[in-house]
Design a protein around this motif. Structure first.
Motif, PDB file in Angstrom:
ATOM      1  N   VAL A   1      51.273  11.637  34.136  1.00  0.00           N
ATOM      2  CA  VAL A   1      51.297  11.675  33.234  1.00  0.00           C
ATOM      3  C   VAL A   1      49.965  11.028  32.786  1.00  0.00           C
ATOM      4  N   LEU A   2      50.079  11.787  32.210  1.00  0.00           N
ATOM      5  CA  LEU A   2      47.712  12.100  31.692  1.00  0.00           C
ATOM      6  C   LEU A   2      48.013  11.337  29.590  1.00  0.00           C
ATOM      7  N   MET A   3      47.787  10.076  29.808  1.00  0.00           N
ATOM      8  CA  MET A   3      47.285   9.971  28.235  1.00  0.00           C
ATOM      9  C   MET A   3      45.857  10.491  27.842  1.00  0.00           C
ATOM     10  N   HIS A   4      45.897  10.680  26.372  1.00  0.00           N
ATOM     11  CA  HIS A   4      45.355  11.510  26.114  1.00  0.00           C
ATOM     12  C   HIS A   4      44.637  10.561  25.010  1.00  0.00           C
ATOM     13  N   ASN A   5      43.198  10.468  24.755  1.00  0.00           N
ATOM     14  CA  ASN A   5      42.224   9.694  23.588  1.00  0.00           C
ATOM     15  C   ASN A   5      42.298  10.025  22.390  1.00  0.00           C
TER      16      ASN A   5
ATOM     17  N   ILE B   1      43.062   2.655  33.619  1.00  0.00           N
ATOM     18  CA  ILE B   1      43.101   3.889  33.360  1.00  0.00           C
ATOM     19  C   ILE B   1      42.074   3.247  31.863  1.00  0.00           C
ATOM     20  N   MET B   2      42.645   2.366  31.185  1.00  0.00           N
ATOM     21  CA  MET B   2      42.349   2.623  29.413  1.00  0.00           C
ATOM     22  C   MET B   2      40.803   3.199  29.459  1.00  0.00           C
ATOM     23  N   LEU B   3      39.609   2.772  30.763  1.00  0.00           N
ATOM     24  CA  LEU B   3      38.558   3.308  30.257  1.00  0.00           C
ATOM     25  C   LEU B   3      38.096   4.802  30.982  1.00  0.00           C
ATOM     26  N   ASP B   4      38.806   5.642  31.181  1.00  0.00           N
ATOM     27  CA  ASP B   4      39.269   6.798  31.725  1.00  0.00           C
ATOM     28  C   ASP B   4      39.913   7.546  30.524  1.00  0.00           C
TER      29      ASP B   4
ATOM     30  N   ILE C   1      40.684  11.424  28.620  1.00  0.00           N
ATOM     31  CA  ILE C   1      42.257  11.783  29.206  1.00  0.00           C
ATOM     32  C   ILE C   1      42.661  10.448  30.589  1.00  0.00           C
ATOM     33  N   GLY C   2      43.725   9.966  31.021  1.00  0.00           N
ATOM     34  CA  GLY C   2      43.627   9.468  31.596  1.00  0.00           C
ATOM     35  C   GLY C   2      45.131   9.452  32.629  1.00  0.00           C
ATOM     36  N   ILE C   3      45.352  10.033  33.778  1.00  0.00           N
ATOM     37  CA  ILE C   3      46.846   9.450  34.382  1.00  0.00           C
ATOM     38  C   ILE C   3      46.826   8.017  34.437  1.00  0.00           C
ATOM     39  N   ALA C   4      48.203   7.500  33.880  1.00  0.00           N
ATOM     40  CA  ALA C   4      48.765   6.754  33.763  1.00  0.00           C
ATOM     41  C   ALA C   4      50.152   6.938  34.980  1.00  0.00           C
TER      42      ALA C   4
ATOM     43  N   LYS D   1      49.163  10.011  22.129  1.00  0.00           N
ATOM     44  CA  LYS D   1      50.116  10.798  23.202  1.00  0.00           C
ATOM     45  C   LYS D   1      49.784  10.819  24.009  1.00  0.00           C
ATOM     46  N   LEU D   2      50.852  11.338  25.337  1.00  0.00           N
ATOM     47  CA  LEU D   2      51.230  11.625  26.248  1.00  0.00           C
ATOM     48  C   LEU D   2      51.674  13.194  26.402  1.00  0.00           C
ATOM     49  N   SER D   3      51.228  13.828  27.917  1.00  0.00           N
ATOM     50  CA  SER D   3      51.487  14.774  28.304  1.00  0.00           C
ATOM     51  C   SER D   3      51.811  14.794  30.246  1.00  0.00           C
ATOM     52  N   LEU D   4      52.289  15.767  30.298  1.00  0.00           N
ATOM     53  CA  LEU D   4      53.011  16.046  32.065  1.00  0.00           C
ATOM     54  C   LEU D   4      52.249  17.432  32.610  1.00  0.00           C
TER      55      LEU D   4
END
Length: 99
Positions: A23-27, A54-57, A63-66, A93-96
């Motif tokens: 699960v990817l989080m997008h900046n 993760i937030m800092l990534d 992008i960061g892996i949640a 936004k998040l994606s897979l």
């Protein structure tokens, strides 16, 4: 007296492990860092220190892996996180991505 015959069968189960998805989080320029940490703790069950990392990534790399989950769990977490973000007025936004 009758004799009983016991037959043993060896059954092999070919059970495949489910595919896993990141699960990817997008900046973005609007969602606060504090809110991202809050989502990571509340929905992705991260400890505050890991959530901050993760937030800092996400902030530094875009992008960061949640987390990594099976498809159903991953999509549920994406829907939960994006719904909460929408309620708070953030465009998170998040994606897979399949591992």
């Amino acid at each position: 007296m009758s004799e009983k015959t016991v037959v043993k069968e060896e059954i092999k189960h070919n059970i495949k492990k489910p595919k896993l998805y990141q699960v990817l989080m997008h900046n973005d320029d609007y969602t606060t860092m504090e809110f991202v940490v809050e989502i990571l703790v509340a929905i992705f069950n991260k400890q505050p220190a890991e959530a901050t990392r993760i937030m800092l990534d996400v902030h530094k790399c875009g992008i960061g892996i949640a987390g990594v989950y099976s498809y159903d769990i991953a999509t549920t977490k994406v829907v939960q996180a994006e719904s909460l973000a929408e309620e708070k007025g953030f465009p998170l936004k998040l994606s897979l991505r399949e591992e």
